[in-house]
Motif scaffolding. Structure first.
Motif, PDB file in Angstrom:
ATOM      1  N   ASN A 186       2.170   8.868  10.602  1.00 33.66           N
ATOM      2  CA  ASN A 186       2.636   8.691   9.228  1.00 33.66           C
ATOM      3  C   ASN A 186       1.855   9.497   8.214  1.00 33.66           C
ATOM      4  OD1 ASN A 186       5.051   6.992   9.981  1.00 33.66           O
ATOM      5  ND2 ASN A 186       3.455   5.433  10.315  1.00 33.66           N
ATOM      6  N   GLY A 187       0.652   9.860   8.473  1.00 34.28           N
ATOM      7  CA  GLY A 187      -0.152  10.568   7.862  1.00 34.28           C
ATOM      8  C   GLY A 187      -1.722  10.770   8.159  1.00 34.28           C
ATOM      9  N   GLY A 188      -2.364  11.499   7.484  1.00 29.90           N
ATOM     10  CA  GLY A 188      -3.716  11.904   8.244  1.00 29.90           C
ATOM     11  C   GLY A 188      -3.706  13.267   8.770  1.00 29.90           C
ATOM     12  N   THR A 189      -4.648  13.728   9.400  1.00 34.06           N
ATOM     13  CA  THR A 189      -4.632  14.756  10.116  1.00 34.06           C
ATOM     14  C   THR A 189      -5.259  14.518  11.583  1.00 34.06           C
ATOM     15  OG1 THR A 189      -5.363  16.131   8.262  1.00 34.06           O
ATOM     16  CG2 THR A 189      -5.820  17.139  10.474  1.00 34.06           C
ATOM     17  N   VAL A 190      -4.233  15.091  12.537  1.00 32.21           N
ATOM     18  CA  VAL A 190      -4.576  14.725  13.943  1.00 32.21           C
ATOM     19  C   VAL A 190      -4.717  16.179  14.546  1.00 32.21           C
ATOM     20  CG1 VAL A 190      -3.777  13.609  16.093  1.00 32.21           C
ATOM     21  CG2 VAL A 190      -3.133  12.710  13.893  1.00 32.21           C
ATOM     22  N   THR A 191      -5.740  16.304  15.222  1.00 32.07           N
ATOM     23  CA  THR A 191      -5.823  17.562  16.016  1.00 32.07           C
ATOM     24  C   THR A 191      -6.069  17.249  17.397  1.00 32.07           C
ATOM     25  OG1 THR A 191      -6.896  18.900  14.208  1.00 32.07           O
ATOM     26  CG2 THR A 191      -7.275  19.732  16.325  1.00 32.07           C
ATOM     27  N   ALA A 192      -5.397  17.689  18.367  1.00 30.77           N
ATOM     28  CA  ALA A 192      -5.554  17.197  19.566  1.00 30.77           C
ATOM     29  C   ALA A 192      -5.416  18.379  20.677  1.00 30.77           C
ATOM     30  CB  ALA A 192      -3.994  16.519  20.185  1.00 30.77           C
ATOM     31  N   GLY A 218       4.677  12.204   8.558  1.00 33.49           N
ATOM     32  CA  GLY A 218       3.756  12.861   7.444  1.00 33.49           C
ATOM     33  C   GLY A 218       2.493  13.131   7.910  1.00 33.49           C
ATOM     34  N   GLY A 219       1.741  13.801   7.026  1.00 36.01           N
ATOM     35  CA  GLY A 219       0.265  14.271   7.630  1.00 36.01           C
ATOM     36  C   GLY A 219       0.489  15.649   8.458  1.00 36.01           C
ATOM     37  N   GLU A 220      -0.467  15.933   9.270  1.00 36.73           N
ATOM     38  CA  GLU A 220      -0.510  17.248   9.965  1.00 36.73           C
ATOM     39  C   GLU A 220      -0.754  16.761  11.630  1.00 36.73           C
ATOM     40  OE1 GLU A 220      -3.147  19.872   8.465  1.00 36.73           O
ATOM     41  OE2 GLU A 220      -2.713  19.678   6.216  1.00 36.73           O
ATOM     42  N   LEU A 221      -0.268  17.314  12.304  1.00 34.74           N
ATOM     43  CA  LEU A 221      -0.417  17.255  13.655  1.00 34.74           C
ATOM     44  C   LEU A 221      -0.631  18.692  14.122  1.00 34.74           C
ATOM     45  CD1 LEU A 221      -0.318  16.096  16.593  1.00 34.74           C
ATOM     46  CD2 LEU A 221       1.878  16.287  16.552  1.00 34.74           C
ATOM     47  N   ASN A 222      -1.872  18.934  14.608  1.00 37.30           N
ATOM     48  CA  ASN A 222      -2.243  20.226  15.296  1.00 37.30           C
ATOM     49  C   ASN A 222      -2.417  19.997  16.669  1.00 37.30           C
ATOM     50  OD1 ASN A 222      -2.778  21.357  12.552  1.00 37.30           O
ATOM     51  ND2 ASN A 222      -4.629  20.056  12.497  1.00 37.30           N
ATOM     52  N   THR A 240       1.328  22.105  13.722  1.00 39.51           N
ATOM     53  CA  THR A 240       0.715  23.518  14.144  1.00 39.51           C
ATOM     54  C   THR A 240       0.517  23.142  15.516  1.00 39.51           C
ATOM     55  OG1 THR A 240      -0.629  23.598  11.950  1.00 39.51           O
ATOM     56  CG2 THR A 240      -1.387  24.999  13.846  1.00 39.51           C
ATOM     57  N   VAL A 241       0.950  24.443  16.381  1.00 33.79           N
ATOM     58  CA  VAL A 241       0.869  24.516  17.648  1.00 33.79           C
ATOM     59  C   VAL A 241       0.075  25.787  17.929  1.00 33.79           C
ATOM     60  CG1 VAL A 241       2.926  22.943  18.337  1.00 33.79           C
ATOM     61  CG2 VAL A 241       3.347  25.290  17.685  1.00 33.79           C
ATOM     62  N   SER A 242      -0.743  25.943  18.933  1.00 39.12           N
ATOM     63  CA  SER A 242      -1.027  26.839  19.334  1.00 39.12           C
ATOM     64  C   SER A 242      -1.702  26.940  20.800  1.00 39.12           C
ATOM     65  CB  SER A 242      -2.599  27.256  18.519  1.00 39.12           C
ATOM     66  OG  SER A 242      -3.423  26.409  18.500  1.00 39.12           O
ATOM     67  N   ALA A 243      -1.697  28.212  21.411  1.00 36.60           N
ATOM     68  CA  ALA A 243      -1.974  28.272  22.806  1.00 36.60           C
ATOM     69  C   ALA A 243      -3.155  29.605  22.752  1.00 36.60           C
ATOM     70  CB  ALA A 243      -0.926  28.631  23.683  1.00 36.60           C
ATOM     71  N   THR A 244      -4.299  28.842  22.834  1.00 41.34           N
ATOM     72  CA  THR A 244      -5.526  29.892  22.741  1.00 41.34           C
ATOM     73  C   THR A 244      -5.626  31.013  23.625  1.00 41.34           C
ATOM     74  OG1 THR A 244      -6.920  28.344  23.586  1.00 41.34           O
ATOM     75  CG2 THR A 244      -6.761  28.346  20.989  1.00 41.34           C
TER      76      THR A 244
END
Length: 208
Positions: free
Chosen positions: A47-53, A69-73, A97-101
């Motif tokens: 619902n909010g915040g910034t989550v980077t997994a 809401g917020g950001e999911l990376n 945001t989705v990424s495959a490095t």
């Protein structure tokens, strides 16, 4: 999780629940080296915040995700697996945001808008931080095989080309014409029919 700054580095699931996980705020930075970064075994609601997994395993986030809401990376560093993206529901105002490095993205389920999305709401995507967001007609096709993407939902006004088509995938239905010209988009009818009226726009063609 309601708030705070949380940093986790684990070999196994960094956050695991039997049924559901809810994140309402905070800065959550999670890395799992050998398993899922977040495993809800059910539903993950942000619902909010910034989550980077981040992880180098099969699923970075396992379970059905609702991003209100917020950001999911989501970051995959795996060289052995494609970055699998599961079911995600996105609310307008949130950023995914989705990424495959070291690999590519693979969407194996639905990425959809929340139920309260309006008719002119569209997925907007960009593939690097320097580009402008642009609407896409098919979000799965827009992500599959890519290495990085940012996704959000915006209200979109169609910009139609000479054939009545927009980059978002919308196509004018050309329901009414005036003197061979579509009233909605300006498309000029190419006329079909040999005698009498055009079968498309109704214009009197005369005897050919």
């Amino acid at each position: 999780i309601n708030d705070g700054k949380i940093t986790l580095r684990t070999p196994d699931d960094a956050i695991n629940a039997a049924i559901s996980i809810t994140i309402n705020g905070g800065e959550i930075d999670i890395v799992s080296t050998e398993n899922d970064a977040i495993d809800s075994n059910g539903t993950l609601t942000i619902n909010g915040g910034t989550v980077t997994a981040s992880n180098n395993y099969y699923y970075v986030v396992y379970g059905s995700v609702t991003l209100n809401g917020g950001e999911l990376n989501i970051i995959s560093t795996s060289t052995d697996y494609e970055a699998i993206i599961g079911s995600i529901i996105i609310e307008k105002g949130a950023l995914l945001t989705v990424s495959a490095t070291k690999g590519i993205l693979d969407v194996d389920s639905d990425i959809v808008m929340a139920d309260d999305a309006e008719e002119n709401d569209y997925f907007f995507v960009r593939y690097d931080t320097e580009s402008e967001f642009a609407p896409v007609p098919d979000i799965k096709a827009a992500l599959d095989g890519k290495t990085y993407a940012e996704i959000k939902i915006e209200t979109h006004e169609h910009d139609l080309d000479d054939n009545g088509k927009c980059v978002c995938g919308y196509e004018c239905t050309h329901e009414s014409y005036t003197v061979s010209k579509c009233d909605a988009c300006g498309y000029i009818c190419t006329h079909e029919g040999q005698n009498g009226s055009c079968e498309i726009c109704g214009e009197n063609l005369g005897k050919l």
